[in-house]
Design a protein around this motif. Structure first.
Motif, PDB file in Angstrom:
ATOM      1  N   ASP A 103     -10.257  -8.251  -6.688  1.00  0.00           N
ATOM      2  CA  ASP A 103     -11.474  -8.387  -6.200  1.00  0.00           C
ATOM      3  C   ASP A 103     -11.750  -9.975  -5.889  1.00  0.00           C
ATOM      4  N   VAL A 104     -10.955 -10.701  -6.775  1.00  0.00           N
ATOM      5  CA  VAL A 104     -11.130 -12.118  -6.522  1.00  0.00           C
ATOM      6  C   VAL A 104     -10.459 -12.686  -5.435  1.00  0.00           C
ATOM      7  N   MET A 105      -9.050 -12.536  -5.123  1.00  0.00           N
ATOM      8  CA  MET A 105      -8.398 -12.802  -4.141  1.00  0.00           C
ATOM      9  C   MET A 105      -7.948 -11.535  -3.383  1.00  0.00           C
ATOM     10  N   PRO A 106      -8.804 -10.927  -2.628  1.00  0.00           N
ATOM     11  CA  PRO A 106      -8.421  -9.654  -1.700  1.00  0.00           C
ATOM     12  C   PRO A 106      -7.135  -9.830  -0.857  1.00  0.00           C
ATOM     13  N   ILE A 107      -6.381  -9.109  -0.599  1.00  0.00           N
ATOM     14  CA  ILE A 107      -5.384  -9.312   0.564  1.00  0.00           C
ATOM     15  C   ILE A 107      -5.963  -9.406   1.927  1.00  0.00           C
TER      16      ILE A 107
ATOM     17  N   ALA B  41       0.671  -1.244   0.051  1.00  0.00           N
ATOM     18  CA  ALA B  41      -0.021  -0.094   0.060  1.00  0.00           C
ATOM     19  C   ALA B  41       1.161   1.299   0.033  1.00  0.00           C
ATOM     20  N   ARG B  42       1.916   1.237   0.647  1.00  0.00           N
ATOM     21  CA  ARG B  42       3.061   2.704   0.990  1.00  0.00           C
ATOM     22  C   ARG B  42       3.488   2.763  -0.574  1.00  0.00           C
ATOM     23  N   ALA B  43       3.895   1.546  -1.159  1.00  0.00           N
ATOM     24  CA  ALA B  43       4.591   1.865  -2.465  1.00  0.00           C
ATOM     25  C   ALA B  43       3.669   1.757  -3.450  1.00  0.00           C
ATOM     26  N   GLY B  44       2.324   1.830  -3.227  1.00  0.00           N
ATOM     27  CA  GLY B  44       1.345   1.918  -4.608  1.00  0.00           C
ATOM     28  C   GLY B  44       1.401   0.561  -5.494  1.00  0.00           C
ATOM     29  N   LEU B  45       1.840  -0.399  -4.909  1.00  0.00           N
ATOM     30  CA  LEU B  45       1.895  -1.560  -5.918  1.00  0.00           C
ATOM     31  C   LEU B  45       0.955  -2.810  -5.435  1.00  0.00           C
ATOM     32  N   LEU B  46       0.764  -3.594  -6.340  1.00  0.00           N
ATOM     33  CA  LEU B  46      -0.004  -4.853  -6.155  1.00  0.00           C
ATOM     34  C   LEU B  46       0.671  -5.917  -5.392  1.00  0.00           C
ATOM     35  N   CYS B  47       0.176  -6.518  -4.611  1.00  0.00           N
ATOM     36  CA  CYS B  47       0.431  -7.785  -3.505  1.00  0.00           C
ATOM     37  C   CYS B  47      -0.832  -8.631  -3.539  1.00  0.00           C
ATOM     38  N   MET B  48      -0.624  -9.977  -4.261  1.00  0.00           N
ATOM     39  CA  MET B  48      -1.599 -10.882  -4.005  1.00  0.00           C
ATOM     40  C   MET B  48      -1.299 -12.089  -3.853  1.00  0.00           C
ATOM     41  N   GLU B  49      -2.049 -12.925  -3.180  1.00  0.00           N
ATOM     42  CA  GLU B  49      -1.549 -14.513  -2.857  1.00  0.00           C
ATOM     43  C   GLU B  49      -2.167 -15.266  -4.233  1.00  0.00           C
TER      44      GLU B  49
END
Length: 359
Positions: free
Chosen positions: A334-338, A114-122
Motif C-alpha cells: 500500500d506504500v509502494m504499489p506496483i 500475480a500468476r505466481a501469487g508472490l510479492l513483487c515490489m520496487e
C-alpha cells in the motif's frame, strides 16, 4: 512477530553491499545468500556479510530452499530477467529502483508475480524512511492545508564516461532513471497521479539524459522536479500548502529533519475585489530602513524543526515493510504499489522517447 525473512542478494555492487550492511538494523530479516555471474565475487561478499552466508551463481542460489525472498541489485537492464527468474523459483522479489528499464518490462514482472501469487515490489526505499513517513503523515493530516506546490531536486556530479552504467543506454543509463525516478516517485507519493506532465533535458554526446526537469500539473497543485549528473544540487524538497510549508532537509531521500511553518489559510479572492489601502509607505532611514532585510533573515527561525533520525543508511526500513507484507500474505504494497511503479516508468518512457531524437 512474524518469522524472520531469509534473503538472497543478486549483485555485488555498491547498492548490494549497502543493503547487506543495513540488514544488520532490520527487525529480524537476514541475508543468507549472495548471487552473481561471477561466483567468486559472490563468495567474497557473502564472506563479508558473515559466516554461513552462501555465495554462488544465480541458479544455485534460487534453488536453495533456505531463501525466501530475493533483493535484485543488478543493473537496471537486468532487473526484468533476474526478477522473473526469482519469481519462477517461487521467491518474492524486492527490485532496486527503477523497477525495470521500461513500463512494459515492469508490467511483465507484475503479471508474473500475480500468476505466481508472490510479492513483487520496487525498492523505493525513501518512502519508508522515518523522515518521509513523518512528512506523509503531516501532509495527509492537513498540517499545511491543501498541498499546492512541491519542489524537489536531486543532483550529484558524475563525469561523462560512455563505458559507465550511468551513461550506457544498454544498461539502463541516464540521469532520469538513476536520479529522476526519486523526485518523480516523491511527487506521486505526496500528491498522487498528475493530470499533465512536461519535461526537458540536457543530453550527453551519446544522447543519454545527464540532467533534466519535470513539471507535473494537478487540478490544484504543481510539482517542479529537477535531477542530474552535472553538479551537486540542493537535494532537498519543500511542499507548500494553503496553510503552511514543510521542508525536507537534504537529502530528501532520507531527511535527518523536517521543518514546518504554518499560517492562517488565505481567504478566497473574488472577482472585482480591490484593496482598500493603496497608500505608499514612507521611506525609512538608518537601521529602521534595514528592517525588511532583518525580517527576511529571521524567517527561517519561524520554522519549527522536526528531527527525523534514522540508523544505518536507511535501506532496512523497506525490508521490514516487505517482511510485514509477507507475514500478512499480501501480494502488493500500500506504500509502494506496483501499479504506481509502472505509471512512473511510463512517464520516464515518454521522457526517453522525447529525447531519443538528437536534433
Amino acid at each position: 512477530m512474524n518469522d524472520p525473512v531469509t534473503w538472497a542478494v543478486v549483485g555485488t555492487g555498491a547498492i548490494a553491499r549497502r543493503f547487506c550492511s543495513d540488514m544488520r538494523h532490520s527487525r529480524g530479516s537476514r541475508v543468507v545468500a549472495v548471487a552473481s555471474r561471477d561466483a567468486a565475487r559472490a563468495r567474497r561478499l557473502a564472506g563479508a556479510v558473515g559466516p554461513g552466508v552462501k555465495g554462488d551463481t544465480l541458479d544455485a542460489v534460487l534453488a536453495d530452499p533456505a531463501v525466501r525472498a530475493v533483493y535484485v541489485a543488478s543493473p537496471t537492464a537486468r532487473h526484468r530477467e533476474h526478477a522473473l527468474a526469482a519469481l519462477a523459483a517461487g521467491k518474492s522479489v524486492l527490485v532496486e529502483k527503477p523497477l525495470a528499464a521500461s513500463a512494459g518490462e515492469a508490467t511483465e514482472m507484475a503479471e508474473a508475480a500475480a500468476r505466481a501469487g508472490l510479492l513483487c515490489m520496487e525498492a523505493m526505499w525513501m518512502r519508508f524512511t522515518p523522515g518521509l513517513r513523518a512528512a506523509k503523515r503531516l501532509i495527509d493530516g492537513g498540517r499545511i492545508g491543501e498541498p499546492r506546490a512541491l519542489d524537489a531536486h536531486l543532483s550529484y556530479p558524475n563525469a561523462f564516461d560512455p563505458k559507465s552504467r550511468l551513461f550506457d543506454p544498454a544498461l539502463g543509463g541516464g540521469a532520469h532513471l538513476d536520479l529522476g525516478v526519486y523526485p518523480l516517485s516523491l511527487a506521486f507519493h505526496l500528491l498522487g497521479s498528475p493530470s499533465e506532465v512536461a519535461q526537458t533535458a540536457v543530453r550527453a554526446p551519446n544522447g543519454v539524459p545527464v540532467a533534466g526537469g519535470l513539471v507535473l500539473a494537478y487540478p490544484r497543485a504543481v510539482a517542479t522536479l529537477g535531477f542530474g549528473f552535472l553538479s551537486e544540487g540542493p537535494n532537498d524538497a519543500a511542499v507548500s500548502g494553503s496553510a503552511g510549508r514543510l521542508r525536507l532537509r537534504a537529502p530528501f531521500l532520507c531527511p535527518p529533519s523536517l521543518s514546518l511553518k504554518t499560517w492562517a489559510p488565505s481567504p478566497p479572492v473574488r472577482a472585482g475585489d480591490q484593496p482598500d489601502d493603496v497608500s505608499i509607505p514612507l521611506a525609512r532611514k538608518g537601521l529602521r530602513g534595514a528592517l525588511p532585510a532583518l525580517k527576511a533573515l529571521a524567517r527561517p527561525m519561524r520554522e519549527r524543526p522536526i528531527p527525523t533520525l534514522y540508523v544505518g543508511s536507511g535501506l532496512q526500513y523497506q525490508v521490514d515493510h516487505f517482511a510485514d507484507l509477507l507475514g500478512a500474505g499480501k501480494q502488493d504494497s500500500d506504500v509502494m504499489p506496483i501499479a504506481q511503479s509502472i505509471e512512473i516508468l511510463a512517464i520516464l518512457d515518454r521522457f526517453s522517447e522525447t529525447l531519443s531524437d538528437p536534433r
